[in-house]
Design an enzyme around this catalytic site. Structure first.
Site, PDB file in Angstrom:
ATOM      1  N   ALA A 265      32.644  30.770  50.852  1.00  0.00           N
ATOM      2  CA  ALA A 265      31.703  31.824  51.212  1.00  0.00           C
ATOM      3  C   ALA A 265      30.277  31.325  51.394  1.00  0.00           C
ATOM      4  O   ALA A 265      29.410  32.070  51.829  1.00  0.00           O
ATOM      5  CB  ALA A 265      31.730  32.905  50.129  1.00  0.00           C
TER       6      ALA A 265
ATOM      7  N   ASN B  69      33.317  31.341  42.474  1.00  0.00           N
ATOM      8  CA  ASN B  69      33.591  30.304  43.475  1.00  0.00           C
ATOM      9  C   ASN B  69      32.330  29.656  44.037  1.00  0.00           C
ATOM     10  O   ASN B  69      32.268  28.442  44.183  1.00  0.00           O
ATOM     11  CB  ASN B  69      34.452  30.887  44.595  1.00  0.00           C
ATOM     12  CG  ASN B  69      35.822  31.275  44.074  1.00  0.00           C
ATOM     13  OD1 ASN B  69      36.552  30.437  43.580  1.00  0.00           O
ATOM     14  ND2 ASN B  69      36.154  32.550  44.138  1.00  0.00           N
TER      15      ASN B  69
ATOM     16  N   HIS C  68      24.239  35.243  49.166  1.00  0.00           N
ATOM     17  CA  HIS C  68      24.140  33.964  48.447  1.00  0.00           C
ATOM     18  C   HIS C  68      22.869  33.261  48.898  1.00  0.00           C
ATOM     19  O   HIS C  68      22.698  32.999  50.087  1.00  0.00           O
ATOM     20  CB  HIS C  68      25.347  33.073  48.756  1.00  0.00           C
ATOM     21  CG  HIS C  68      26.656  33.727  48.442  1.00  0.00           C
ATOM     22  ND1 HIS C  68      27.010  34.095  47.171  1.00  0.00           N
ATOM     23  CD2 HIS C  68      27.672  34.121  49.232  1.00  0.00           C
ATOM     24  CE1 HIS C  68      28.197  34.655  47.188  1.00  0.00           C
ATOM     25  NE2 HIS C  68      28.620  34.699  48.432  1.00  0.00           N
TER      26      HIS C  68
HETATM   27  N1  LIG Z   1      35.759  29.472  47.702  1.00  0.00           N
HETATM   28  C1  LIG Z   1      35.267  30.685  47.935  1.00  0.00           C
HETATM   29  O1  LIG Z   1      34.102  30.848  48.334  1.00  0.00           O
HETATM   30  C2  LIG Z   1      36.134  31.897  47.720  1.00  0.00           C
HETATM   31  C3  LIG Z   1      35.759  33.105  48.277  1.00  0.00           C
HETATM   32  C4  LIG Z   1      36.584  34.206  48.095  1.00  0.00           C
HETATM   33  C5  LIG Z   1      37.755  34.103  47.345  1.00  0.00           C
HETATM   34  N2  LIG Z   1      38.083  32.922  46.790  1.00  0.00           N
HETATM   35  C6  LIG Z   1      39.296  32.801  45.953  1.00  0.00           C
HETATM   36  O2  LIG Z   1      40.447  32.801  46.763  1.00  0.00           O
HETATM   37  C7  LIG Z   1      41.537  33.346  46.037  1.00  0.00           C
HETATM   38  C8  LIG Z   1      42.307  34.344  46.904  1.00  0.00           C
HETATM   39  O3  LIG Z   1      41.454  35.373  47.370  1.00  0.00           O
HETATM   40  P1  LIG Z   1      42.077  36.651  48.126  1.00  0.00           P
HETATM   41  O4  LIG Z   1      40.949  37.470  48.635  1.00  0.00           O
HETATM   42  O5  LIG Z   1      43.134  36.222  49.079  1.00  0.00           O
HETATM   43  O6  LIG Z   1      42.751  37.415  46.890  1.00  0.00           O
HETATM   44  P2  LIG Z   1      44.005  38.399  46.893  1.00  0.00           P
HETATM   45  O7  LIG Z   1      44.043  39.013  45.538  1.00  0.00           O
HETATM   46  O8  LIG Z   1      43.978  39.296  48.082  1.00  0.00           O
HETATM   47  O9  LIG Z   1      45.276  37.434  47.077  1.00  0.00           O
HETATM   48  C9  LIG Z   1      45.758  36.561  46.093  1.00  0.00           C
HETATM   49  C10 LIG Z   1      47.284  36.544  46.222  1.00  0.00           C
HETATM   50  O10 LIG Z   1      47.796  35.501  45.398  1.00  0.00           O
HETATM   51  C11 LIG Z   1      48.952  35.985  44.750  1.00  0.00           C
HETATM   52  N3  LIG Z   1      49.181  35.228  43.526  1.00  0.00           N
HETATM   53  C12 LIG Z   1      48.487  35.289  42.365  1.00  0.00           C
HETATM   54  N4  LIG Z   1      49.017  34.424  41.476  1.00  0.00           N
HETATM   55  C13 LIG Z   1      50.034  33.806  42.102  1.00  0.00           C
HETATM   56  C14 LIG Z   1      50.967  32.806  41.706  1.00  0.00           C
HETATM   57  N5  LIG Z   1      50.937  32.301  40.464  1.00  0.00           N
HETATM   58  N6  LIG Z   1      51.888  32.386  42.608  1.00  0.00           N
HETATM   59  C15 LIG Z   1      51.924  32.894  43.842  1.00  0.00           C
HETATM   60  N7  LIG Z   1      51.077  33.869  44.282  1.00  0.00           N
HETATM   61  C16 LIG Z   1      50.149  34.300  43.411  1.00  0.00           C
HETATM   62  C17 LIG Z   1      48.664  37.457  44.482  1.00  0.00           C
HETATM   63  O11 LIG Z   1      49.871  38.162  44.290  1.00  0.00           O
HETATM   64  C18 LIG Z   1      47.942  37.848  45.765  1.00  0.00           C
HETATM   65  O12 LIG Z   1      48.856  38.263  46.755  1.00  0.00           O
HETATM   66  C19 LIG Z   1      40.925  33.948  44.750  1.00  0.00           C
HETATM   67  O13 LIG Z   1      41.156  33.050  43.680  1.00  0.00           O
HETATM   68  C20 LIG Z   1      39.458  33.988  45.026  1.00  0.00           C
HETATM   69  O14 LIG Z   1      38.683  33.820  43.844  1.00  0.00           O
HETATM   70  C21 LIG Z   1      37.327  31.805  46.986  1.00  0.00           C
END
Ligand SMILES: NC(=O)c1ccc[n+]([C@@H]2O[C@H](COP(=O)([O-])OP(=O)(O)OC[C@H]3O[C@@H](n4cnc5c(N)ncnc54)[C@H](O)[C@@H]3O)[C@@H](O)[C@H]2O)c1
Length: 272
Positions: free
Chosen positions: A129, A195, A225
């Site tokens: 992000a 993150n 941010h």
């Molecule tokens: N790097 C960044 O700037 C940034 C920005 C936004 C989100 N993220 C991270 O990305 C990740 C995903 O975000 P999102 O918006 O897609 O979230 P989301 O909740 O829409 O999707 C996550 C998915 O992962 C699945 N899941 C959880 N644990 C699991 C496991 N052990 N095995 C298999 N599947 C599993 C959930 O069921 C869900 O479908 C989060 O951890 C979030 O913190 C990072």
């Protein structure tokens, strides 16, 4: 490209939607939680079918590795990163870790670094992000960095976090700083908002030396941010006003495109 995905939530499905608009992947394997396969299969073979010529759902890292992926993208969260990414790295397959905040846990960071070293693979931390991570990491190599980050979100975005115990979020009329501390403290106290702080810390001055402020602002134009860097080589300040992604307001839409960039840079003849 043979791609593996860990998670099939907002980022994964939006990413596959974007990939479906271009040349299809050779193969796609998606690791989902036990029991989640039927619904995921329906979508994967329906509206997302154009993303890849071959598609398979798996429930563990062994299943992913059996499909011989060129690259695995984790977009499922801290627990999934911890459960599955080490085995993938040990098998010599690079992992793009979208849940960068998970690395605020020193034991997990050490385990992932050791697994990557053992497998001769690379743990790739995308900008997600935030931005200008290329410059921050370049300056980080020269040392002497001072990095200050401020993360501002509308009050509702902080519901369900410790901020709700510090502020009356619903009644807020003006911006309020409710947290000031290190990136490590921020990531551990606010794991769902960790993150960006973690990405800045890992690229630049480290978890202990990166200063963080978190703000609730009723007039915030989105998830904002801002960070400033002072170093012997260059000083800069950047402000990014992110729009939320359609499937999850906590995730900025730019994160999905940041992951797309990682994939395009590996598929195309030029990386930028
Ligand atoms: N790097 C960044 O700037 C940034 C920005 C936004 C989100 N993220 C991270 O990305 C990740 C995903 O975000 P999102 O918006 O897609 O979230 P989301 O909740 O829409 O999707 C996550 C998915 O992962 C699945 N899941 C959880 N644990 C699991 C496991 N052990 N095995 C298999 N599947 C599993 C959930 O069921 C869900 O479908 C989060 O951890 C979030 O913190 C990072």
């Amino acid at each position: 490209m043979r791609l593996g995905l860990i998670g099939f939530g907002n980022i994964a499905t939006a990413l596959l939607g974007l990939l479906a608009e271009g040349a299809p992947l050779e193969h796609l394997s998606v690791l989902v939680r036990p029991g989640a396969a039927p619904e995921a299969r329906r979508r994967l073979n329906g509206e997302l079918a154009a993303a890849a010529r071959g598609r398979r759902l798996v429930e563990d890292a062994a299943g992913l590795l059996a499909d011989r992926p060129d690259l695995v993208v984790e977009c499922a969260g801290h627990a999934a990163a911890s459960a599955h990414a080490p085995a993938v790295l040990r098998a010599g397959v690079d992992v793009v870790l979208v849940s960068v905040g998970a690395l605020a846990d020193p034991a997990l960071e050490a385990a992932l670094r050791a697994a990557a070293a053992e497998g001769g693979a690379r743990l790739v931390l995308p900008a997600g992000a935030v931005g200008a991570i290329d410059l921050l990491a370049a300056l980080g190599a020269a040392g002497g960095l001072a990095v200050r980050y401020r993360g501002t979100k509308p009050p509702a975005a902080w519901a369900g976090t410790p901020a709700a115990g510090i502020l009356d979020l619903a009644a807020l009329a003006e911006p309020k700083v409710f947290f000031a501390g290190t990136a490590r403290e921020a990531a551990l106290a606010y794991p769902k908002n960790a993150n960006v702080a973690a990405t800045l810390a890992l690229a630049g001055a480290g978890f202990e030396a990166t200063e963080v402020e978190l703000v609730a602002d009723p007039s915030a134009p989105g998830n904002v941010h801002e960070y400033s860097v002072a170093s012997p080589l260059a000083n800069y300040t950047i402000r990014i006003e992110n729009q939320p992604s359609p499937g999850n307001a906590k995730t900025s839409a730019t994160t999905i495109y940041s992951v797309l960039r990682e994939i395009r840079n590996r598929r195309g003849p030029v990386a930028i």
